[in-house]
Design an enzyme around this catalytic site. Structure first.
Site, PDB file in Angstrom:
ATOM      1  CG  ASN A   8      13.011  12.202  72.048  1.00 11.31           C
ATOM      2  OD1 ASN A   8      12.243  12.842  71.338  1.00 11.31           O
ATOM      3  ND2 ASN A   8      13.826  11.298  71.552  1.00 11.31           N
ATOM      4  NE  ARG A  96      16.062  13.421  68.536  1.00 17.46           N
ATOM      5  CZ  ARG A  96      15.407  12.664  67.672  1.00 17.46           C
ATOM      6  NH1 ARG A  96      14.276  12.099  68.027  1.00 17.46           N
ATOM      7  NH2 ARG A  96      15.869  12.471  66.468  1.00 17.46           N
ATOM      8  CG  HIS A 185      21.170  10.170  63.232  1.00 18.55           C
ATOM      9  ND1 HIS A 185      21.289   9.342  62.138  1.00 18.55           N
ATOM     10  CD2 HIS A 185      19.961   9.902  63.766  1.00 18.55           C
ATOM     11  CE1 HIS A 185      20.194   8.604  62.017  1.00 18.55           C
ATOM     12  NE2 HIS A 185      19.370   8.931  62.997  1.00 18.55           N
ATOM     13  NE  ARG A 246      13.624   8.051  57.752  1.00 16.15           N
ATOM     14  CZ  ARG A 246      14.201   8.311  58.920  1.00 16.15           C
ATOM     15  NH1 ARG A 246      15.529   8.248  59.028  1.00 16.15           N
ATOM     16  NH2 ARG A 246      13.485   8.636  59.965  1.00 16.15           N
ATOM     17  CG  ASP A 287      14.995  -6.210  63.579  1.00 13.94           C
ATOM     18  OD1 ASP A 287      16.198  -6.524  63.494  1.00 13.94           O
ATOM     19  OD2 ASP A 287      14.429  -6.047  64.669  1.00 13.94           O
ATOM     20  N   GLY A 337      25.091  -0.776  64.252  1.00 11.30           N
ATOM     21  CA  GLY A 337      26.529  -0.519  64.358  1.00 11.30           C
ATOM     22  C   GLY A 337      27.158  -1.131  65.595  1.00 11.30           C
ATOM     23  CD  GLU A 389      20.836   9.824  69.376  1.00  6.32           C
ATOM     24  OE1 GLU A 389      20.464  10.764  68.646  1.00  6.32           O
ATOM     25  OE2 GLU A 389      20.380   8.670  69.297  1.00  6.32           O
TER      26      GLU A 389
END
Length: 403
Positions: A8, A96, A185, A246, A287, A337, A389
């Site tokens: 990546n 990636r 994602h 964002r 955060d 999550g 991922e």
């Protein structure tokens, strides 16, 4: 043994992970960071040799003036790992790649044609594509005999139907400029959907799932039978949920109004919406752990930020429930999550009429890599899944190479 190396490449970093695909496990991972900044560093991690032993990590300060030197450093680090065996088991390298446009709908072998096509797509991902391309260039030079594969974040969402991916703008905007929803994602959403099906012992093709990838960047995807049918991010990763920095969904007329009233340039507004909005814009911190701590200490701005964050999740959960018709599972993944019981609980509160109810005890006793946290009478399964991922990229790379 079949090994896959996953890379990546960022603008000033290269993250890597080496997998033994026969054992479905990582052999080594690491990060070369601050490339070209004078105080570069290699962080290297070897997995635990036994379930009870700790992983082995080291950090080396070293000068890395460019990505080519960074790749050489990674090669040297890998050569010290006996499992790598000089690369004789390396059957593929997976990269990636952020944006595949409408051109790439799956993992694709890297050749000169792919490189030229990605260069043409730079306007869709100006911050990421140049770094992705540099990583591919130096890796092809460092491992010229090894097949290399690009795995695109957007590819998983190429299954969206036109009514989900098109915007209600003039058709020429779509035809000439590619203005449509692409989604991001994708590797995480694909991985989590498969893990949910495996855990529940049900065929992926029969399962309807909503996945929430909640980190500093956040997105939701409605998945019918393993296929993405709608997703919250759009042309760029700016649309959708409230995120760390964002804004998520926004009335486009705000940009027109701000341009007139404030005199801000397009580039200035782009910077504000991507880097100074979301949680950070609302309360000064991006955060979620810090934001929750601020809320518990009575900070009203932080309380509003959290409420907006979970409210947006609820809106998408309800909308995607309607899109899917029948909902079998909701999955939470990524940093927030996986690690914030408060966010999971508040996002699913008062949803019993939709068949969703979280058990507070199970929600606070999550055990990775996957577990259920719904009540015994919840019609919909609610799961917390540790995303991976890099392993998803490795699996897609191996499948591409073997085909």
């Amino acid at each position: 043994m079949k090994q896959i190396l996953v890379l990546n490449s960022g603008s000033s970093s290269i993250k890597y992970e080496l997998f033994d695909m026969d054992a479905a496990g990582a052999l080594e991972s690491g990060l070369v960071e601050r490339i070209g900044e004078g105080e570069s560093r290699l962080k290297q991690t070897l997995p635990a040799s036994t379930p009870k032993s700790p992983s082995q990590s080291r950090s080396i300060e070293v000068s890395v003036p460019d990505h080519r030197q960074g790749m050489d450093l990674i090669r040297r680090a890998l050569s010290e790992n006996a499992s790598f065996a000089g690369g004789q088991y390396l059957v593929g390298i997976g990269h990636r790649a952020v944006h595949g446009g409408e051109t790439f709908s799956g993992p694709t072998l890297i050749d000169d044609h792919l490189i030229r096509t990605m260069e043409e797509l730079v306007p869709l991902a100006p911050l990421h594509h140049p770094a992705n391309l540099i990583g591919m260039e130096v890796a092809r030079s460092a491992f010229p005999e090894v097949p290399q594969v690009a795995v695109f974040d957007t590819a998983y969402h190429q299954t969206l139907p036109p009514h989900a991916y098109r915007y209600a703008v003039p058709q020429t905007w779509y035809q000439r400029y590619g203005m449509r929803r692409y989604g991001f994602h994708g590797t995480s959403h694909a991985y989590v959907a498969k893990q949910v099906a495996r855990h529940l012992g049900r065929p992926l093709a029969e399962l309807n799932t909503i996945v929430f990838h909640l980190g500093n960047g956040a997105s939701a995807t409605a998945i019918r039978g393993g296929v993405s049918v709608d997703t919250s991010m759009g042309l760029t990763p700016l649309e959708g949920l409230v995120m760390g920095t964002r804004c998520g969904d926004l009335d486009p007329a705000i940009l027109i109004h701000m341009g007139k009233e404030s005199g801000m340039s397009v580039d200035q507004m782009d910077g504000v919406l991507n880097m100074q909005s979301g949680l950070k814009g609302l309360c000064g911190a991006n955060d979620m752990r810090e934001v929750l701590s601020m809320e518990s200490n009575g900070d009203q701005a932080a309380a509003l930020a959290v409420e907006m964050f979970v409210y947006r999740i609820k809106k998408y959960l309800g909308a995607y429930h309607a899109v899917l018709g029948r909902l079998d599972a909701v999955a939470f993944t990524a940093g927030i999550g996986e690690h914030s019981p408060q966010i999971r609980a508040r996002s699913c509160s008062d949803l019993e009429t939709l068949g969703i109810a979280i058990d507070p005890v199970l929600n606070t006793a999550v055990e990775p890599p996957i577990c259920e946290i719904q009540t015994s009478d919840s019609r919909v399964k609610v799961l917390v899944v540790s995303t991976d991922e890099e392993f998803e990229i490795a699996e897609q790379t191996l499948a591409c190479v073997q085909s």
